[in-house]
Scaffold this active site. Structure first.
Site, PDB file in Angstrom:
ATOM      1  N   CYS A  68      32.153  13.437  -1.331  1.00 15.79           N
ATOM      2  CA  CYS A  68      31.735  12.194  -1.990  1.00 15.79           C
ATOM      3  C   CYS A  68      32.728  11.706  -3.021  1.00 15.79           C
ATOM      4  O   CYS A  68      32.886  10.494  -3.213  1.00 15.79           O
ATOM      5  CB  CYS A  68      30.349  12.365  -2.612  1.00 15.79           C
ATOM      6  N   CYS A 125      27.339  21.504  -5.227  1.00 16.84           N
ATOM      7  CA  CYS A 125      26.512  20.414  -5.739  1.00 16.84           C
ATOM      8  C   CYS A 125      25.034  20.751  -5.601  1.00 16.84           C
ATOM      9  O   CYS A 125      24.242  20.540  -6.526  1.00 16.84           O
ATOM     10  CB  CYS A 125      26.831  19.114  -5.014  1.00 16.84           C
TER      11      CYS A 125
END
Length: 386
Positions: free
Chosen positions: A198, A101
């Protein structure tokens, strides 16, 4: 400077944005919508980038009196992070989605867009330090070891570092950040830190993978090749795992057994003693360097290597080596974007435990992040055949 403040909705990025404003920069706030389910709600400290986080970030921007936008990067996030995560597990590897990410979203897609819009830098709430050295900008550990986040920034390149701004790097503790946030009137001063993956907010990685990776029952073997158990999907196991093995019989010495390797082609899991987890050499690809090293990387040099965000660094020796033609794999050919195809090799000064292919190894020289690579092979003195 014209600063784009990446505001996650947490207290760290809120204070980072506030400090950027206080320093006199022209600041614009942006929240990245990464979830493909925009109505997702936060559950305690699990998950991030939820609708609640976006609202928290907007309230902070209003308090700071700065423009605020929400940018939808959900398609890019799915392709570069979620799909990569699934593919790596299906290949028997253990990926780090936070590294991907940072590499692909927060400091590639976001930074590229920021520069295109005329911003000088992107500010985040990461605890790390930037230093302008003799050979250019360098990334270093934060002053507070307990909150240092330089590991997850190890994927950044020199070009990206030149457009980064980390206002929290010299802050001694998270408690001080929370106190500062409260003094500034930021209502999320005591908001819990997010953790876990997440896009798997309930923390059940194995259950989530079962919905995304084909589950095929297979065999659990000991190091001699004897079948001692069955599994319902090799993707549900990671190197170093002890619990949940469901073995048919105990080891001859009565000691617990651990996952030593995963064989995705044959759909087998190999287990053995804890001692067999000790790794003395790791090699890998997908490497990058956080700035100009300043010395010849093909010569053996002393360093430290860290293989997890919260792991202790281990003394090591490293060097870049060309990959022999007979050792090249399709993965190396796909990833070879440089003129010279190399492996990064680390000869560890002391063994590591539970090293898995797919993990990210970050190399440090002193407090400086030299670079990182993805582990392809983890070798003991007598390696387990994969």
């Amino acid at each position: 400077m014209k600063i784009l403040a990446a505001m996650s909705g947490g207290v760290d990025s809120a204070v980072a944005a506030a400090r950027a404003v206080e320093a006199g920069h022209e600041v614009v706030g942006v929240h990245l919508a990464l979830s493909r389910m925009p109505g997702t709600l936060r559950t305690g400290s699990r998950g991030c980038c939820t609708i609640e986080d976006a609202m928290d970030a907007r309230r902070v921007a209003n308090l700071l009196d700065i423009p605020f936008y929400v940018w939808d990067f959900s398609e890019r996030f799915k392709a570069d992070v979620v799909d990569d995560f699934i593919a790596e597990y299906a290949a028997g590897r253990t990926p780090n989605p936070c590294m991907r990410c940072n590499e692909k979203i927060k400091f590639a897609a976001l930074l590229d867009k920021a520069i295109a819009l005329g911003f000088d830098a992107v500010a985040t709430g990461h605890y790390a330090t930037l230093i302008d050295g003799e050979n250019g900008r360098e990334l270093h550990r934060a002053s507070a070891w307990a909150k240092d986040q330089s590991y997850v920034l190890g994927v950044l390149t020199e070009t990206q570092l030149n457009h980064c701004y980390f206002p929290l790097g010299d802050t001694p503790s998270k408690a001080m950040i929370r106190e500062e946030a409260a003094d500034r009137g930021i209502q999320i001063a005591q908001k819990p830190d997010s953790h876990d993956i997440c896009f798997i907010p309930d923390g059940d990685t194995r259950g989530w993978l079962s919905d995304h990776v084909s589950r095929e029952p297979g065999e659990i073997l000991d190091e001699s090749g004897e079948v001692i158990g069955k599994h319902d999907g090799a993707h549900g196991y990671t190197v170093g795992q002890r619990r949940g093995l469901q073995l048919g019989r105990p080891a001859d010495d009565g000691k617990p057994r651990y996952v030593l390797s995963i064989r995705p082609v044959s759909n087998q899991v190999v287990v053995g003693s804890k001692e067999r987890l000790a790794i003395e050499r790791i090699t890998g690809g997908r490497y990058s360097f956080a700035g100009e090293p300043g010395f010849d990387l093909s010569e053996r040099f002393a360093c430290e290597v860290q293989i997890r965000a919260h792991a202790d660094p281990v003394p090591a020796f490293a060097r870049l080596e060309p990959i022999r033609e007979e050792d090249r794999t399709e993965q190396h050919r796909v990833e070879a974007t440089h003129e010279l195809v190399v492996d990064v090799n680390l000869q560890l000064a002391e063994p590591l435990l539970g090293v898995a292919p797919g993990q990210t190894a970050v190399i440090y020289v002193g407090s400086r992040v030299l670079g990182q690579f993805t582990i392809d092979r983890a070798l003991a003195e007598a390696p387990v055949a994969a």
